[in-house]
Design a protein around this motif. Sequence first.
Motif, mmCIF file in Angstrom:
data_model
loop_
_atom_site.group_PDB
_atom_site.id
_atom_site.type_symbol
_atom_site.label_atom_id
_atom_site.label_comp_id
_atom_site.label_asym_id
_atom_site.label_seq_id
_atom_site.Cartn_x
_atom_site.Cartn_y
_atom_site.Cartn_z
ATOM 1 N N ARG A 49 17.156 -68.315 -129.660
ATOM 2 C CA ARG A 49 18.171 -67.461 -130.302
ATOM 3 C C ARG A 49 19.251 -68.317 -130.962
ATOM 4 O O ARG A 49 19.674 -69.324 -130.387
ATOM 5 C CB ARG A 49 18.862 -66.559 -129.280
ATOM 6 C CG ARG A 49 17.972 -65.613 -128.548
ATOM 7 C CD ARG A 49 17.604 -64.388 -129.357
ATOM 8 N NE ARG A 49 16.778 -63.506 -128.556
ATOM 9 C CZ ARG A 49 15.521 -63.187 -128.830
ATOM 10 N NH1 ARG A 49 14.932 -63.656 -129.897
ATOM 11 N NH2 ARG A 49 14.829 -62.384 -128.033
ATOM 12 N N PRO A 55 25.933 -55.378 -126.679
ATOM 13 C CA PRO A 55 24.658 -55.476 -125.969
ATOM 14 C C PRO A 55 23.626 -54.399 -126.334
ATOM 15 O O PRO A 55 22.429 -54.650 -126.215
ATOM 16 C CB PRO A 55 25.045 -55.386 -124.489
ATOM 17 C CG PRO A 55 26.466 -55.004 -124.438
ATOM 18 C CD PRO A 55 27.077 -55.255 -125.767
ATOM 19 N N THR A 88 21.780 -50.143 -123.279
ATOM 20 C CA THR A 88 21.203 -51.150 -122.395
ATOM 21 C C THR A 88 21.905 -51.172 -121.037
ATOM 22 O O THR A 88 22.986 -50.589 -120.885
ATOM 23 C CB THR A 88 21.303 -52.548 -123.049
ATOM 24 O OG1 THR A 88 20.770 -53.519 -122.159
ATOM 25 C CG2 THR A 88 22.732 -52.931 -123.353
ATOM 26 N N MET A 126 22.674 -54.102 -119.785
ATOM 27 C CA MET A 126 23.495 -55.309 -119.927
ATOM 28 C C MET A 126 24.958 -54.882 -120.035
ATOM 29 O O MET A 126 25.316 -54.096 -120.914
ATOM 30 C CB MET A 126 23.025 -56.032 -121.196
ATOM 31 C CG MET A 126 23.941 -57.085 -121.703
ATOM 32 S SD MET A 126 23.630 -58.646 -120.894
ATOM 33 C CE MET A 126 24.979 -59.566 -121.588
HETATM 34 C C1 HEM Z 1 27.253 -63.912 -117.501
HETATM 35 C C2 HEM Z 1 26.502 -62.827 -117.488
HETATM 36 C C3 HEM Z 1 25.477 -62.507 -118.535
HETATM 37 C C4 HEM Z 1 25.153 -63.154 -119.697
HETATM 38 C C5 HEM Z 1 25.746 -64.431 -120.292
HETATM 39 C C6 HEM Z 1 24.069 -62.421 -120.310
HETATM 40 C C7 HEM Z 1 23.461 -62.759 -121.505
HETATM 41 C C8 HEM Z 1 22.438 -62.054 -122.109
HETATM 42 C C9 HEM Z 1 21.831 -62.387 -123.385
HETATM 43 C C10 HEM Z 1 22.195 -63.603 -124.246
HETATM 44 C C11 HEM Z 1 20.881 -61.449 -123.640
HETATM 45 C C12 HEM Z 1 19.963 -61.384 -124.868
HETATM 46 C C13 HEM Z 1 18.721 -62.182 -124.596
HETATM 47 C C14 HEM Z 1 17.815 -62.304 -125.796
HETATM 48 O O1 HEM Z 1 18.230 -62.036 -126.940
HETATM 49 O O2 HEM Z 1 16.626 -62.698 -125.617
HETATM 50 C C15 HEM Z 1 20.883 -60.489 -122.532
HETATM 51 C C16 HEM Z 1 20.061 -59.387 -122.426
HETATM 52 C C17 HEM Z 1 20.029 -58.518 -121.349
HETATM 53 N N1 HEM Z 1 20.849 -58.564 -120.241
HETATM 54 FE FE1 HEM Z 1 22.346 -59.875 -119.923
HETATM 55 N N2 HEM Z 1 23.762 -61.323 -119.516
HETATM 56 C C18 HEM Z 1 24.600 -61.337 -118.427
HETATM 57 C C19 HEM Z 1 24.636 -60.412 -117.397
HETATM 58 C C20 HEM Z 1 23.771 -59.345 -117.252
HETATM 59 C C21 HEM Z 1 23.765 -58.426 -116.142
HETATM 60 C C22 HEM Z 1 24.733 -58.476 -114.961
HETATM 61 C C23 HEM Z 1 22.758 -57.529 -116.383
HETATM 62 C C24 HEM Z 1 22.292 -56.345 -115.582
HETATM 63 C C25 HEM Z 1 22.966 -55.713 -114.658
HETATM 64 C C26 HEM Z 1 22.132 -57.892 -117.627
HETATM 65 C C27 HEM Z 1 21.067 -57.241 -118.193
HETATM 66 C C28 HEM Z 1 20.474 -57.540 -119.396
HETATM 67 C C29 HEM Z 1 19.360 -56.806 -119.956
HETATM 68 C C30 HEM Z 1 18.636 -55.600 -119.319
HETATM 69 C C31 HEM Z 1 19.076 -57.416 -121.186
HETATM 70 C C32 HEM Z 1 17.946 -57.037 -122.162
HETATM 71 C C33 HEM Z 1 18.234 -55.811 -122.953
HETATM 72 C C34 HEM Z 1 19.163 -56.047 -124.082
HETATM 73 O O3 HEM Z 1 18.882 -56.920 -124.937
HETATM 74 O O4 HEM Z 1 20.198 -55.404 -124.111
HETATM 75 N N3 HEM Z 1 22.784 -58.984 -118.140
HETATM 76 N N4 HEM Z 1 21.830 -60.881 -121.622
#
Ligand code: HEM
Length: 110
Positions: free
Chosen positions: A12, A24, A84, A86
Amino acid sequence: MGPDLTSIGSIRSGHDLLEAIVFPSASFVPGHEVYRVKTKKSSEILSGVIGEQDSDAITLISGPNAELRLPRDQIASMEPSTVTLMPEGLDTSLTQQEFTDLLAFLQAER
Ligand code: HEM
């Protein structure tokens, strides 16, 4: 329950990482789409990512420690969600320096 971020910096751009955190729900990562599921037993709508599934049941993952096995014959409806799991607001709950560090860290994960 979210995607594996260990080599996220190689797949990415900085722009994509920023967007994934600040907006998100703007795009979904394939395999991590959220579904809204209604069961026959209750009018409550359950949201989660689909985990393991077989011909009898699906597993709905709605949080780090929240997995629910739902027999297929108890599912009344299932539709993709536009929101999402996220969490939003990571950019506003960190200081500007912390947020810059987080983005630099993610970009260096190769
Ligand atoms: C410091 C905390 C976090 C960071 C830096 C972070 C970062 C990211 C990033 C960069 C992506 C995109 C990945 C891609 O494009 O391939 C992503 C997707 C996602 N994250 Fe997080 N995340 C965090 C916390 C969380 C938490 C706590 C959850 C769930 C409770 C979560 C659930 C998800 C899910 C389900 C996706 C995939 C669906 C989407 O793209 O919206 N994340 N996250």
